[in-house]
Design a protein around this motif. Structure first.
Motif: not given
Length: 151
Positions: A10, A61-66
């Motif tokens: 983050q 951002e894609a990694q943080l979504k999952h």
């Protein structure tokens, strides 16, 4: 992922969006002031930097979504899992202490190895006294004995 790894990710995202984007926008602005874009290598370089930056932002951002953050209260020290600190001994008698992490948090020079690395894979799920066999990138096979598991 550990809560520490999540915080790092983050923080990196925040830095990329607030600091790096501004720096690249300034580079583009300066490069545009040089005129003719067809022969402007500074502009091309700045646009390439911008594309790489935006790609990294999208990936984070894609990694943080999952992402799934490990709950340390649910972690046991009976078996090796992501988040475990493990003391192992190789077949030559050398001892090593590793923290098992996800691939994004791995830092082998500081003792954090990925659960996807050869050594990490070989000891995942083992208990104290169990042996795991790892085939290292250089082709050698090493047997590791789990000596201690902690949170």
């Amino acid at each position: 992922m550990t809560s520490e790894g999540l915080k790092k990710l983050q923080d990196e995202l925040e830095h990329l969006k607030t600091v790096e984007r501004k720096e690249i926008a300034e580079k583009i602005k300066v490069a545009l002031s040089f005129g003719d874009l067809s022969e402007n290598s500074e502009y091309d370089e700045a646009k390439n930097d911008q594309a790489l930056l935006e790609s990294r932002i999208a990936a984070i951002e894609a990694q943080l979504k999952h992402v799934r953050v490990l709950d340390e209260s649910e972690m046991s020290s009976e078996h090796v899992h992501v988040g475990s600190t493990v003391r192992v001994q190789n077949d030559k008698g050398q001892e090593f202490t590793y923290v098992i992490s996800g691939a994004t948090e791995a830092d082998p020079f500081n003792g954090k190895i990925s659960d996807e690395s050869p050594v990490g894979k070989s000891i995942m799920g083992l208990s104290v006294g169990d042996k795991g066999e790892a085939i290292l990138p250089n082709g050698t096979t090493v047997v590791y004995t789990v000596l201690e598991i902690s949170k």
